[in-house]
Design a protein around this motif. Structure first.
Motif, PDB file in Angstrom:
ATOM      1  N   ILE A 177      -9.995   2.552   3.015  1.00 17.81           N
ATOM      2  CA  ILE A 177      -9.621   2.785   1.621  1.00 17.81           C
ATOM      3  C   ILE A 177      -9.292   4.253   1.373  1.00 17.81           C
ATOM      4  O   ILE A 177     -10.068   5.134   1.709  1.00 17.81           O
ATOM      5  CB  ILE A 177     -10.749   2.321   0.685  1.00 17.81           C
ATOM      6  N   ARG A 178      -8.095   4.484   0.800  1.00 21.23           N
ATOM      7  CA  ARG A 178      -7.754   5.819   0.323  1.00 21.23           C
ATOM      8  C   ARG A 178      -8.146   5.871  -1.143  1.00 21.23           C
ATOM      9  O   ARG A 178      -7.915   4.922  -1.891  1.00 21.23           O
ATOM     10  CB  ARG A 178      -6.256   6.067   0.455  1.00 21.23           C
ATOM     11  N   ALA A 179      -8.752   6.951  -1.547  1.00 24.48           N
ATOM     12  CA  ALA A 179      -9.167   7.065  -2.945  1.00 24.48           C
ATOM     13  C   ALA A 179      -7.931   7.165  -3.837  1.00 24.48           C
ATOM     14  O   ALA A 179      -6.927   7.772  -3.448  1.00 24.48           O
ATOM     15  CB  ALA A 179     -10.053   8.288  -3.134  1.00 24.48           C
ATOM     16  N   GLN A 180      -7.980   6.528  -4.986  1.00 27.15           N
ATOM     17  CA  GLN A 180      -6.866   6.635  -5.932  1.00 27.15           C
ATOM     18  C   GLN A 180      -7.380   6.539  -7.359  1.00 27.15           C
ATOM     19  O   GLN A 180      -8.301   5.779  -7.628  1.00 27.15           O
ATOM     20  CB  GLN A 180      -5.818   5.539  -5.705  1.00 27.15           C
ATOM     21  N   ARG A 181      -6.795   7.310  -8.236  1.00 28.51           N
ATOM     22  CA  ARG A 181      -7.000   7.113  -9.669  1.00 28.51           C
ATOM     23  C   ARG A 181      -5.641   7.090 -10.336  1.00 28.51           C
ATOM     24  O   ARG A 181      -4.697   7.727  -9.880  1.00 28.51           O
ATOM     25  CB  ARG A 181      -7.877   8.224 -10.259  1.00 28.51           C
ATOM     26  N   GLN A 182      -5.544   6.300 -11.361  1.00 28.29           N
ATOM     27  CA  GLN A 182      -4.292   6.219 -12.106  1.00 28.29           C
ATOM     28  C   GLN A 182      -4.586   6.559 -13.554  1.00 28.29           C
ATOM     29  O   GLN A 182      -5.442   5.931 -14.168  1.00 28.29           O
ATOM     30  CB  GLN A 182      -3.712   4.809 -12.017  1.00 28.29           C
ATOM     31  N   LEU A 183      -3.882   7.536 -14.095  1.00 28.94           N
ATOM     32  CA  LEU A 183      -4.017   7.886 -15.506  1.00 28.94           C
ATOM     33  C   LEU A 183      -2.845   7.266 -16.268  1.00 28.94           C
ATOM     34  O   LEU A 183      -1.697   7.400 -15.867  1.00 28.94           O
ATOM     35  CB  LEU A 183      -4.006   9.408 -15.692  1.00 28.94           C
ATOM     36  N   LEU A 184      -3.173   6.574 -17.363  1.00 26.83           N
ATOM     37  CA  LEU A 184      -2.154   5.858 -18.111  1.00 26.83           C
ATOM     38  C   LEU A 184      -1.800   6.621 -19.376  1.00 26.83           C
ATOM     39  O   LEU A 184      -2.689   7.065 -20.107  1.00 26.83           O
ATOM     40  CB  LEU A 184      -2.656   4.463 -18.466  1.00 26.83           C
ATOM     41  N   VAL A 210      -4.360  15.721  -2.027  1.00 29.77           N
ATOM     42  CA  VAL A 210      -4.102  14.685  -3.030  1.00 29.77           C
ATOM     43  C   VAL A 210      -2.606  14.631  -3.324  1.00 29.77           C
ATOM     44  O   VAL A 210      -1.965  15.665  -3.501  1.00 29.77           O
ATOM     45  CB  VAL A 210      -4.878  14.971  -4.342  1.00 29.77           C
ATOM     46  N   GLU A 211      -2.050  13.409  -3.336  1.00 28.77           N
ATOM     47  CA  GLU A 211      -0.630  13.220  -3.646  1.00 28.77           C
ATOM     48  C   GLU A 211      -0.472  12.754  -5.092  1.00 28.77           C
ATOM     49  O   GLU A 211      -1.255  11.933  -5.567  1.00 28.77           O
ATOM     50  CB  GLU A 211      -0.027  12.168  -2.709  1.00 28.77           C
ATOM     51  N   VAL A 212       0.561  13.251  -5.754  1.00 27.27           N
ATOM     52  CA  VAL A 212       0.838  12.856  -7.135  1.00 27.27           C
ATOM     53  C   VAL A 212       2.105  12.017  -7.154  1.00 27.27           C
ATOM     54  O   VAL A 212       3.096  12.364  -6.519  1.00 27.27           O
ATOM     55  CB  VAL A 212       1.065  14.089  -8.042  1.00 27.27           C
ATOM     56  N   ALA A 213       2.068  10.890  -7.848  1.00 29.84           N
ATOM     57  CA  ALA A 213       3.283  10.094  -8.021  1.00 29.84           C
ATOM     58  C   ALA A 213       3.341   9.600  -9.456  1.00 29.84           C
ATOM     59  O   ALA A 213       2.317   9.438 -10.116  1.00 29.84           O
ATOM     60  CB  ALA A 213       3.302   8.918  -7.045  1.00 29.84           C
ATOM     61  N   LYS A 224      -0.237   8.593 -10.676  1.00 24.16           N
ATOM     62  CA  LYS A 224      -1.074   8.130  -9.578  1.00 24.16           C
ATOM     63  C   LYS A 224      -1.520   9.313  -8.724  1.00 24.16           C
ATOM     64  O   LYS A 224      -0.695  10.063  -8.219  1.00 24.16           O
ATOM     65  CB  LYS A 224      -0.312   7.129  -8.712  1.00 24.16           C
ATOM     66  N   LEU A 225      -2.805   9.470  -8.564  1.00 29.30           N
ATOM     67  CA  LEU A 225      -3.375  10.534  -7.737  1.00 29.30           C
ATOM     68  C   LEU A 225      -4.041   9.858  -6.555  1.00 29.30           C
ATOM     69  O   LEU A 225      -5.004   9.103  -6.726  1.00 29.30           O
ATOM     70  CB  LEU A 225      -4.398  11.326  -8.554  1.00 29.30           C
ATOM     71  N   THR A 226      -3.525  10.095  -5.347  1.00 27.49           N
ATOM     72  CA  THR A 226      -4.006   9.379  -4.168  1.00 27.49           C
ATOM     73  C   THR A 226      -4.400  10.375  -3.092  1.00 27.49           C
ATOM     74  O   THR A 226      -3.671  11.342  -2.840  1.00 27.49           O
ATOM     75  CB  THR A 226      -2.888   8.469  -3.621  1.00 27.49           C
ATOM     76  N   SER A 227      -5.529  10.142  -2.444  1.00 31.49           N
ATOM     77  CA  SER A 227      -5.932  11.032  -1.353  1.00 31.49           C
ATOM     78  C   SER A 227      -4.972  10.854  -0.183  1.00 31.49           C
ATOM     79  O   SER A 227      -4.483   9.751   0.070  1.00 31.49           O
ATOM     80  CB  SER A 227      -7.368  10.728  -0.918  1.00 31.49           C
ATOM     81  N   GLY A 229      -5.524  10.995   2.983  1.00 34.04           N
ATOM     82  CA  GLY A 229      -6.071  10.167   4.058  1.00 34.04           C
ATOM     83  C   GLY A 229      -7.214   9.324   3.537  1.00 34.04           C
ATOM     84  O   GLY A 229      -7.468   9.300   2.338  1.00 34.04           O
ATOM     85  N   PRO A 230      -7.915   8.603   4.439  1.00 28.11           N
ATOM     86  CA  PRO A 230      -9.081   7.829   4.000  1.00 28.11           C
ATOM     87  C   PRO A 230     -10.116   8.753   3.357  1.00 28.11           C
ATOM     88  O   PRO A 230     -10.221   9.919   3.724  1.00 28.11           O
ATOM     89  CB  PRO A 230      -9.617   7.229   5.304  1.00 28.11           C
ATOM     90  N   GLY A 231     -10.892   8.207   2.441  1.00 28.43           N
ATOM     91  CA  GLY A 231     -11.879   9.012   1.727  1.00 28.43           C
ATOM     92  C   GLY A 231     -11.199   9.898   0.706  1.00 28.43           C
ATOM     93  O   GLY A 231     -10.145   9.555   0.173  1.00 28.43           O
ATOM     94  N   GLY A 232     -11.806  11.039   0.418  1.00 30.49           N
ATOM     95  CA  GLY A 232     -11.179  11.995  -0.490  1.00 30.49           C
ATOM     96  C   GLY A 232     -11.410  11.709  -1.948  1.00 30.49           C
ATOM     97  O   GLY A 232     -10.676  12.196  -2.810  1.00 30.49           O
ATOM     98  N   ALA A 233     -12.450  10.908  -2.263  1.00 26.13           N
ATOM     99  CA  ALA A 233     -12.711  10.557  -3.657  1.00 26.13           C
ATOM    100  C   ALA A 233     -13.015  11.796  -4.491  1.00 26.13           C
ATOM    101  O   ALA A 233     -12.558  11.911  -5.639  1.00 26.13           O
ATOM    102  CB  ALA A 233     -13.865   9.565  -3.745  1.00 26.13           C
ATOM    103  N   ALA A 234     -13.761  12.752  -3.932  1.00 27.25           N
ATOM    104  CA  ALA A 234     -14.134  13.945  -4.703  1.00 27.25           C
ATOM    105  C   ALA A 234     -12.898  14.750  -5.066  1.00 27.25           C
ATOM    106  O   ALA A 234     -12.746  15.220  -6.206  1.00 27.25           O
ATOM    107  CB  ALA A 234     -15.111  14.803  -3.891  1.00 27.25           C
TER     108      ALA A 234
END
Lengths: 422, 422
Positions: A177-184, A210-213, A224-227, A229-234
């Motif tokens: 799992i790659r960490a991801q958060r999405q702000l709406l 962290v990648e921004v899309a 969309k903010l996605t790490s 690689g795997p992990g990267g939640a912090a």
């Protein structure tokens, strides 16, 4: 684990129906940390289905087939799977019994073709369908897990959530799992959001964790903010906090939230209710609010005053104002919001009036829209000009009306905040 | 001639972008008398692209690949096509020159990756792109015509219209246009429709000139009658006439019609209007009617009386009835329809009340629905029980409400006809 999707149906090939199942499944499986490696669409012909299915089985570790499970002669997914597996079909007596009871309960005849819905390839099992007549199938072909699920989206989604996804996750073990958060956000364009987030993008470019899309759909933009690689939640959480700082009240929620749901939560938290008065949106604002389970706690009701005289007789808009200005005017929007608030005893009233097209109205061009929210602290009106089709103008207006209501109820500075006026 | 489409891009697999190109191309090629026999979506990885493309080339007579032609490292469609064709890539000097001028004109740097956009598999040719930087490709692999076109929809459409489609039609010779008619029905399940058409299916099975297919979407079933080979319009017309005879008033229209549009046409033809009172549908019936351009001629307006007390205070439903029976009752539906007809001076009033869920209400199970239409000849009420999610129950109710209104306005026997009560 590579997962391939196969959608079955001539209607998809000729474009009579859009294959939305592919996107829905892609998003759902990706969110669960699984990987969709390919999608195929094939018609109802048996030979073509067998060919496409065999290729998917050759390439992938799991295959999900949607469609072709129903009670008509062009539903041949069961046959195709059995052929690729090289096994015969058996009738499942428990499913047959369930089908007979279900059809009897609906007062409908179960035909011989209908009975085929109880057929399962040898070695496989039926997946019960709580939302329709066609059961699904799970079967192993070699070491590939093959699932067949119904094509209608609501049946497809329910069976995926409840039966296919848990099975896939069990097979996958620990997914990477790659960490991801999405702000709406609603009401602001992708370009403006990107400009507001420029400082964050510059910061993130330095360490690349962290990648921004950006993903824009009618009236809404998802960040969309996605790490990387795997992990990267912090790291993702830190980026999300910074993004929220830069975007302020523009962010209405995160993945899983809906604008209508957020508005209803805000209302419920304040023991407040809303009533809606619509013209060009014709019921869409009310329909969106009432799509949320539990809406009855906060939604009083709505009036679509489509004919101009009803804006006067039902909502109490002054007849002289209507005669002088026509139905498309900021003061008419304000009086509609106040009128429906009174009529239905809501804490807030929200109103839309405008020109959805295709023709101009009362001398106003297509896309002219006024949105008003009336509440205990007074009435606010937004003046907007949208472009696009009738459907798009109605949809954009609905999003903006809900977002203005959100800003007013949340006490955000609706007149200054770009989330509410931009 | 079988045509396969291959869409390239990781963003399609994860569902960040819907593959609308497949539907667009499917409709366009079908309208031109051509046949799309399969669609695949594949990610940006070269090996997977080569595999999927090779399979498409094996199965089809022509393959259209969209996407993966741009100037970044994950654009590898050119390489994949060359690999499947077993030929090297050559740089096209005319395209290279055009690219250099284009990038200079935009004040952008042409990188080495950007220059790869001028590469063409040996034996193939570039397709100029009037709407973007990435040229397309046309190349023969064996006797299969392979086209690569850009992914962005407006570039894809323009290149298809201007270059790919004329080429395909030339290859197809006289395009094998198959005649087709689609009969649209609402309110009856696919299985019942199929049973009603059994005599026709038997007749058609004898000579095989016309194929029957069914397409079910929420609450509606489409019957597609297609000639088995080129031509056959007379046979399809005869089958359509027979199907209409068997289905009677169940058929509301043909391809291109919408249920709301048909209802509005019926109303306009009778100089009649409609007002809507909604509970569980919460605005959907009104929104559907007002989605049609020109709706204002026939739609007076609507009231969503979501809170039970508003059914009394706004729509005039008797308070004793509401107290005794609750809001979900056939008499309440009838009084709502009559009340909104009076309030908004409509020729007809249509009303919905019921339990959309997720929780039962007033002792009635989820899916209990009453629909009423009040008109000059009196009031009719349908009692229904739907299954499925909240969204589906609301959607099915909306379709049934519009179809009951259609039957009443058209003077069809709403209480006997399965189209209206089944």
């Amino acid at each position: 684990m590579k997962i391939e999707l196969v959608a079955v149906g001539d209607e998809l090939l000729v474009g009579d129906v859009e294959n939305t199942n592919a996107g829905t499944l892609g998003r759902r499986l990706t969110a669960a940390g699984l990987r969709v490696s390919g999608v195929s669409t094939v018609g109802d012909g048996l030979d073509a289905m067998i060919d496409v299915l065999a290729q998917a089985v050759r390439r992938a570790d799991a295959v999900i087939v949607s469609g072709g499970l129903g009670p008509t002669s062009d539903d041949r997914t069961r046959e195709a799977i059995a052929a690729v597996a090289g096994v015969p079909l058996h009738r499942d007596p428990a499913i047959e019994d369930w089908l007979r009871r279900r059809y009897r309960g609906m007062n409908r005849t179960l035909t011989a073709l209908g009975l085929q819905q109880a057929d399962v390839p040898e070695g496989g099992r039926s997946l019960p369908n709580a939302n329709g007549s066609a059961p699904g199938i799970a079967v192993e072909i070699g070491d590939v897990a093959v699932y067949a699920i119904p094509g209608p989206p609501h049946e497809m989604i329910a069976m995926t959530e409840e039966q296919v996804l848990p099975d896939l996750l069990r097979r996958a073990g620990e997914p990477p799992i790659r960490a991801q958060r999405q702000l709406l956000t609603a009401s602001i364009g992708e370009g403006v959001i990107a400009a507001m987030l420029e400082p964050l993008e510059r910061e993130l470019a330095r360490d690349g964790a962290v990648e921004v899309a950006y993903l824009a759909t009618a009236g809404q933009t998802r960040v969309k903010l996605t790490s990387a690689g795997p992990g990267g939640a912090a790291e993702v959480d830190a980026a999300a906090a910074r993004a929220r700082e830069l975007l302020g009240g523009c962010v209405y929620g995160e993945a899983g939230d809906t604008l209508a749901g957020v508005v209803l939560d805000l209302l419920r938290g304040r023991d407040a209710t809303v009533a809606v008065a619509e013209s060009l949106t014709g019921g869409l604002v009310a329909a969106e609010l009432t799509s949320v389970p539990g809406a009855s706690a906060s939604v009083r009701g709505s009036v679509t005053a489509y004919a101009t005289d009803l804006k006067g007789s039902v909502l109490g808009v002054d007849a002289d104002l209507l005669a002088a200005q026509g139905a498309v005017h900021p003061d008419v929007a304000a009086r509609m919001a106040e009128g429906v608030r009174d009529l239905m005893s809501g804490t807030y009233g929200v109103a839309t009036t405008g020109v959805a097209g295709p023709d101009p109205q009362d001398g106003k061009p297509v896309g002219t829209v006024y949105i008003a929210v009336a509440g205990p602290e007074g009435t606010i009106v937004l003046s907007l000009l949208f472009s696009g089709s009738r459907g798009r103008i109605r949809e954009m207006t609905t999003v903006r009306a809900l977002d203005l209501l959100r800003c007013v109820v949340a006490g955000l500075p609706a007149e200054q905040d770009p989330a509410c006026t931009g």
